[in-house]
Design a protein around this motif. Sequence first.
Motif, mmCIF file in Angstrom:
data_model
loop_
_atom_site.group_PDB
_atom_site.id
_atom_site.type_symbol
_atom_site.label_atom_id
_atom_site.label_comp_id
_atom_site.label_asym_id
_atom_site.label_seq_id
_atom_site.Cartn_x
_atom_site.Cartn_y
_atom_site.Cartn_z
ATOM 1 N N ALA A 103 14.593 -6.590 9.763
ATOM 2 C CA ALA A 103 14.195 -6.079 8.423
ATOM 3 C C ALA A 103 15.205 -5.050 7.964
ATOM 4 O O ALA A 103 15.853 -4.330 8.350
ATOM 5 N N LEU A 104 15.518 -5.276 6.553
ATOM 6 C CA LEU A 104 16.312 -4.357 5.922
ATOM 7 C C LEU A 104 15.478 -3.358 5.271
ATOM 8 O O LEU A 104 14.085 -3.371 5.401
ATOM 9 N N GLU A 105 15.921 -2.330 4.735
ATOM 10 C CA GLU A 105 15.325 -1.233 3.990
ATOM 11 C C GLU A 105 14.429 -1.812 3.182
ATOM 12 O O GLU A 105 15.109 -2.520 1.932
ATOM 13 N N PRO A 106 13.094 -1.462 3.009
ATOM 14 C CA PRO A 106 12.253 -2.087 1.911
ATOM 15 C C PRO A 106 12.919 -1.532 0.515
ATOM 16 O O PRO A 106 13.376 -0.573 0.295
ATOM 17 N N ALA A 112 15.428 -2.283 -7.773
ATOM 18 C CA ALA A 112 16.006 -2.118 -6.251
ATOM 19 C C ALA A 112 16.272 -3.323 -5.393
ATOM 20 O O ALA A 112 17.141 -3.244 -4.778
ATOM 21 N N ALA A 113 15.249 -4.217 -5.594
ATOM 22 C CA ALA A 113 15.490 -5.602 -5.003
ATOM 23 C C ALA A 113 16.537 -6.174 -5.342
ATOM 24 O O ALA A 113 17.029 -6.836 -4.734
ATOM 25 N N VAL A 121 2.509 0.158 3.065
ATOM 26 C CA VAL A 121 2.502 -1.213 3.095
ATOM 27 C C VAL A 121 3.903 -1.777 3.457
ATOM 28 O O VAL A 121 3.947 -2.617 4.514
ATOM 29 N N ALA A 122 4.735 -1.246 2.756
ATOM 30 C CA ALA A 122 6.296 -1.805 2.979
ATOM 31 C C ALA A 122 6.824 -1.511 4.323
ATOM 32 O O ALA A 122 7.311 -2.319 4.906
ATOM 33 N N LEU A 146 14.066 -8.858 3.574
ATOM 34 C CA LEU A 146 13.991 -7.921 2.390
ATOM 35 C C LEU A 146 12.509 -7.767 2.178
ATOM 36 O O LEU A 146 12.002 -8.825 1.614
ATOM 37 N N VAL A 147 11.843 -6.934 2.480
ATOM 38 C CA VAL A 147 10.606 -6.558 1.991
ATOM 39 C C VAL A 147 10.508 -5.869 0.423
ATOM 40 O O VAL A 147 11.375 -4.884 0.416
ATOM 41 N N VAL A 148 9.524 -6.328 -0.338
ATOM 42 C CA VAL A 148 9.899 -5.888 -1.675
ATOM 43 C C VAL A 148 8.273 -5.490 -2.061
ATOM 44 O O VAL A 148 7.500 -6.300 -2.245
ATOM 45 N N ASP A 149 8.011 -4.047 -1.892
ATOM 46 C CA ASP A 149 6.784 -3.598 -2.252
ATOM 47 C C ASP A 149 6.557 -2.366 -2.617
ATOM 48 O O ASP A 149 7.177 -1.554 -1.855
#
Length: 215
Positions: free
Chosen positions: A32-35, A41-42, A16-17, A8-11
């Motif tokens: 990768a999951l949906e950022p 949201a995270a 950038v995400a 999980l990308v958190v940005d």
Amino acid sequence: MTSPLRVLVVDDDFRVAGLHRDAVDSVPGFRALEPARSLTAARAAIAAERPDLLLIDNYLPDGEGIELVRATDVDALVLSAATDAATVRRALRAGAIGYLLKPFDARALRDRLERYARYRNVLDAAELEQDDIDRALAIVHGEPVTTTRSATEQLVLATLGAGEASAGEVADACGISRATAQRHLAALAARGIVDVRLRYGSTGRPEHRYAASRG
């Protein structure tokens, strides 16, 4: 087939995400999951998707990513432009397994993801010995992995010095569980120290037989 590691990308910066998401998807063994673009949201994504790893910025619209790292039971790599030592120390104290300064080359992220996969592989066993823990930490921190044989590995090799044996026979001779014997035999075979062959019986699955390598 082993399931891919879910990231999980958190940005809060959607560009950038997206770049980080695409970088994750380019590494075999990862998905990768949906950022997520905020802490709120995270948290929702963690509860719903159960990721294996967070790639998290520190400065987010509703708080600091480091605090989420501290609060959640998910491995995390902090990706941040903050260069001050206090922030880095806080991230590591919070439990982050690494800290990558923005901006960075995609190869730097790929390297850390590949190391993380190897780290997870080492720690996947039900039981660990000190050399397993040391090797996992060296891998995730990018340090040289020592090849010193543990006491158990030496015992396994001494047992094989008497001749070919199955994992069960090695376990009995060494006084260890079959799973532990199998794990050490597999590791030794991967390093070319032990040879493996199959012995076929009249019924059932073939038996794996191990012997010290003569090569």
